[in-house]
Design a protein around this motif. Sequence first.
Motif, PDB file in Angstrom:
ATOM      1  N   GLY A   6       0.809  -1.211   0.000  1.00  0.00           N
ATOM      2  CA  GLY A   6       0.000   0.000   0.000  1.00  0.00           C
ATOM      3  C   GLY A   6       0.845   1.265   0.000  1.00  0.00           C
ATOM      4  N   THR A   7       0.159   2.404  -0.049  1.00  0.00           N
ATOM      5  CA  THR A   7       0.831   3.697  -0.182  1.00  0.00           C
ATOM      6  C   THR A   7       1.712   4.026   1.013  1.00  0.00           C
ATOM      7  OG1 THR A   7      -1.000   4.488  -1.533  1.00  0.00           O
ATOM      8  CG2 THR A   7       0.444   6.150  -0.570  1.00  0.00           C
ATOM      9  N   ILE A   8       1.189   3.893   2.208  1.00  0.00           N
ATOM     10  CA  ILE A   8       1.995   4.196   3.405  1.00  0.00           C
ATOM     11  C   ILE A   8       3.168   3.242   3.501  1.00  0.00           C
ATOM     12  CG2 ILE A   8       1.953   4.253   5.935  1.00  0.00           C
ATOM     13  CD1 ILE A   8      -0.948   5.215   5.711  1.00  0.00           C
ATOM     14  N   ASP A   9       2.935   1.990   3.197  1.00  0.00           N
ATOM     15  CA  ASP A   9       3.999   0.980   3.195  1.00  0.00           C
ATOM     16  C   ASP A   9       5.077   1.350   2.169  1.00  0.00           C
ATOM     17  OD1 ASP A   9       5.429  -1.313   3.698  1.00  0.00           O
ATOM     18  OD2 ASP A   9       3.871  -2.685   3.048  1.00  0.00           O
ATOM     19  N   ARG A  10       4.662   1.819   1.009  1.00  0.00           N
ATOM     20  CA  ARG A  10       5.616   2.227  -0.035  1.00  0.00           C
ATOM     21  C   ARG A  10       6.481   3.389   0.431  1.00  0.00           C
ATOM     22  NH1 ARG A  10       3.048   3.667  -5.476  1.00  0.00           N
ATOM     23  NH2 ARG A  10       5.228   3.654  -6.100  1.00  0.00           N
ATOM     24  N   ILE A  11       5.852   4.373   1.076  1.00  0.00           N
ATOM     25  CA  ILE A  11       6.598   5.542   1.555  1.00  0.00           C
ATOM     26  C   ILE A  11       7.624   5.122   2.601  1.00  0.00           C
ATOM     27  CG2 ILE A  11       6.374   7.700   2.854  1.00  0.00           C
ATOM     28  CD1 ILE A  11       3.615   8.024   1.424  1.00  0.00           C
ATOM     29  N   LEU A  12       7.202   4.270   3.529  1.00  0.00           N
ATOM     30  CA  LEU A  12       8.124   3.808   4.575  1.00  0.00           C
ATOM     31  C   LEU A  12       9.266   2.984   3.980  1.00  0.00           C
ATOM     32  CD1 LEU A  12       5.605   2.860   7.396  1.00  0.00           C
ATOM     33  CD2 LEU A  12       7.114   4.841   7.299  1.00  0.00           C
ATOM     34  N   ARG A  13       8.947   2.147   3.004  1.00  0.00           N
ATOM     35  CA  ARG A  13       9.990   1.337   2.355  1.00  0.00           C
ATOM     36  C   ARG A  13      10.980   2.210   1.594  1.00  0.00           C
ATOM     37  NH1 ARG A  13       8.944  -4.237   1.317  1.00  0.00           N
ATOM     38  NH2 ARG A  13       7.132  -4.916   2.478  1.00  0.00           N
ATOM     39  N   ALA A  14      10.473   3.208   0.888  1.00  0.00           N
ATOM     40  CA  ALA A  14      11.355   4.102   0.135  1.00  0.00           C
ATOM     41  C   ALA A  14      12.254   4.894   1.072  1.00  0.00           C
ATOM     42  CB  ALA A  14      10.525   5.029  -0.747  1.00  0.00           C
ATOM     43  N   ALA A  15      11.692   5.389   2.171  1.00  0.00           N
ATOM     44  CA  ALA A  15      12.489   6.153   3.136  1.00  0.00           C
ATOM     45  C   ALA A  15      13.551   5.268   3.777  1.00  0.00           C
ATOM     46  CB  ALA A  15      11.579   6.765   4.201  1.00  0.00           C
ATOM     47  N   LEU A  16      13.159   4.058   4.182  1.00  0.00           N
ATOM     48  CA  LEU A  16      14.118   3.136   4.793  1.00  0.00           C
ATOM     49  C   LEU A  16      15.206   2.732   3.793  1.00  0.00           C
ATOM     50  CD1 LEU A  16      14.996   1.419   7.208  1.00  0.00           C
ATOM     51  CD2 LEU A  16      13.471  -0.381   6.365  1.00  0.00           C
ATOM     52  N   LEU A  21      20.844   3.129   2.108  1.00  0.00           N
ATOM     53  CA  LEU A  21      21.861   3.437   1.085  1.00  0.00           C
ATOM     54  C   LEU A  21      22.750   4.590   1.526  1.00  0.00           C
ATOM     55  CD1 LEU A  21      19.843   2.953  -2.192  1.00  0.00           C
ATOM     56  CD2 LEU A  21      21.676   1.522  -1.305  1.00  0.00           C
ATOM     57  N   TYR A  22      22.149   5.577   2.179  1.00  0.00           N
ATOM     58  CA  TYR A  22      22.936   6.684   2.716  1.00  0.00           C
ATOM     59  C   TYR A  22      23.936   6.173   3.746  1.00  0.00           C
ATOM     60  CZ  TYR A  22      24.262  10.577   5.631  1.00  0.00           C
ATOM     61  OH  TYR A  22      24.994  11.461   6.369  1.00  0.00           O
ATOM     62  N   LEU A  23      23.456   5.336   4.677  1.00  0.00           N
ATOM     63  CA  LEU A  23      24.356   4.793   5.695  1.00  0.00           C
ATOM     64  C   LEU A  23      25.475   3.970   5.072  1.00  0.00           C
ATOM     65  CD1 LEU A  23      21.929   3.655   8.531  1.00  0.00           C
ATOM     66  CD2 LEU A  23      23.518   5.590   8.574  1.00  0.00           C
ATOM     67  N   ALA A  24      25.142   3.217   4.052  1.00  0.00           N
ATOM     68  CA  ALA A  24      26.136   2.328   3.445  1.00  0.00           C
ATOM     69  C   ALA A  24      27.226   3.102   2.707  1.00  0.00           C
ATOM     70  CB  ALA A  24      25.445   1.365   2.491  1.00  0.00           C
ATOM     71  N   TYR A  39      27.740  -3.546   2.561  1.00  0.00           N
ATOM     72  CA  TYR A  39      27.058  -4.129   1.405  1.00  0.00           C
ATOM     73  C   TYR A  39      25.740  -4.793   1.789  1.00  0.00           C
ATOM     74  CZ  TYR A  39      31.219  -2.831  -1.025  1.00  0.00           C
ATOM     75  OH  TYR A  39      32.236  -2.084  -1.552  1.00  0.00           O
ATOM     76  N   GLY A  40      25.643  -5.264   3.027  1.00  0.00           N
ATOM     77  CA  GLY A  40      24.368  -5.787   3.499  1.00  0.00           C
ATOM     78  C   GLY A  40      23.308  -4.694   3.549  1.00  0.00           C
ATOM     79  N   ALA A  41      23.688  -3.525   4.075  1.00  0.00           N
ATOM     80  CA  ALA A  41      22.748  -2.399   4.114  1.00  0.00           C
ATOM     81  C   ALA A  41      22.410  -1.934   2.705  1.00  0.00           C
ATOM     82  CB  ALA A  41      23.338  -1.244   4.921  1.00  0.00           C
ATOM     83  N   ALA A  42      23.383  -1.963   1.806  1.00  0.00           N
ATOM     84  CA  ALA A  42      23.133  -1.544   0.424  1.00  0.00           C
ATOM     85  C   ALA A  42      22.152  -2.493  -0.268  1.00  0.00           C
ATOM     86  CB  ALA A  42      24.440  -1.475  -0.345  1.00  0.00           C
ATOM     87  N   VAL A  43      22.332  -3.784  -0.083  1.00  0.00           N
ATOM     88  CA  VAL A  43      21.439  -4.762  -0.720  1.00  0.00           C
ATOM     89  C   VAL A  43      20.014  -4.626  -0.171  1.00  0.00           C
ATOM     90  CG1 VAL A  43      20.932  -7.238  -0.875  1.00  0.00           C
ATOM     91  CG2 VAL A  43      23.237  -6.401  -1.331  1.00  0.00           C
ATOM     92  N   ILE A  44      19.890  -4.513   1.149  1.00  0.00           N
ATOM     93  CA  ILE A  44      18.559  -4.365   1.742  1.00  0.00           C
ATOM     94  C   ILE A  44      17.924  -3.045   1.304  1.00  0.00           C
ATOM     95  CG2 ILE A  44      17.320  -4.099   3.932  1.00  0.00           C
ATOM     96  CD1 ILE A  44      19.373  -6.082   5.124  1.00  0.00           C
ATOM     97  N   GLY A  45      18.734  -1.986   1.204  1.00  0.00           N
ATOM     98  CA  GLY A  45      18.215  -0.704   0.742  1.00  0.00           C
ATOM     99  C   GLY A  45      17.688  -0.765  -0.679  1.00  0.00           C
ATOM    100  N   THR A  51      10.906  -2.850  -3.987  1.00  0.00           N
ATOM    101  CA  THR A  51       9.553  -3.252  -3.589  1.00  0.00           C
ATOM    102  C   THR A  51       8.630  -2.047  -3.501  1.00  0.00           C
ATOM    103  OG1 THR A  51      10.154  -3.228  -1.247  1.00  0.00           O
ATOM    104  CG2 THR A  51      10.260  -5.342  -2.378  1.00  0.00           C
ATOM    105  N   ALA A  52       9.172  -0.890  -3.131  1.00  0.00           N
ATOM    106  CA  ALA A  52       8.356   0.330  -3.117  1.00  0.00           C
ATOM    107  C   ALA A  52       8.002   0.751  -4.539  1.00  0.00           C
ATOM    108  CB  ALA A  52       9.095   1.454  -2.406  1.00  0.00           C
ATOM    109  N   ALA A  53       8.929   0.646  -5.449  1.00  0.00           N
ATOM    110  CA  ALA A  53       8.681   1.067  -6.829  1.00  0.00           C
ATOM    111  C   ALA A  53       7.706   0.143  -7.552  1.00  0.00           C
ATOM    112  CB  ALA A  53      10.001   1.134  -7.593  1.00  0.00           C
ATOM    113  N   PHE A  54       7.844  -1.151  -7.333  1.00  0.00           N
ATOM    114  CA  PHE A  54       6.998  -2.118  -8.051  1.00  0.00           C
ATOM    115  C   PHE A  54       5.706  -2.469  -7.306  1.00  0.00           C
ATOM    116  CE2 PHE A  54      11.287  -3.183  -9.746  1.00  0.00           C
ATOM    117  CZ  PHE A  54      11.049  -2.726 -11.035  1.00  0.00           C
ATOM    118  N   ARG A  55       5.563  -1.968  -6.082  1.00  0.00           N
ATOM    119  CA  ARG A  55       4.364  -2.217  -5.266  1.00  0.00           C
ATOM    120  C   ARG A  55       4.111  -3.700  -5.035  1.00  0.00           C
ATOM    121  NH1 ARG A  55      -0.168   2.104  -6.084  1.00  0.00           N
ATOM    122  NH2 ARG A  55      -0.725   0.998  -4.223  1.00  0.00           N
ATOM    123  N   MET A  56       5.167  -4.480  -5.036  1.00  0.00           N
ATOM    124  CA  MET A  56       5.022  -5.922  -4.867  1.00  0.00           C
ATOM    125  C   MET A  56       6.147  -6.444  -3.986  1.00  0.00           C
ATOM    126  SD  MET A  56       5.748  -9.134  -5.768  1.00  0.00           S
ATOM    127  CE  MET A  56       4.932 -10.642  -5.934  1.00  0.00           C
TER     128      MET A  56
END
Length: 71
Positions: A6-16, A21-24, A39-45, A51-56
Amino acid sequence: MTSNVGTIDRILRAALGAFLLYLAFFSDAALFAQPVFKYGAAVIGVIMLATAAFRMCPLYSIFGVKTCRMS
């Protein structure tokens, strides 16, 4: 491919994802100087942003979770 993020989930995923990626790559935190965490943080980011972009989310599909109203 059915949307399950959903939309709120997408926003939270994009922010996280952006934050991880910033931290990495741009933070001076000692933890992220180690390659495993960097690289673990980069992959998860990247996964969070994708998942935020594709909504899946594949994990949501496996467990039957849906945070959006659309089918």
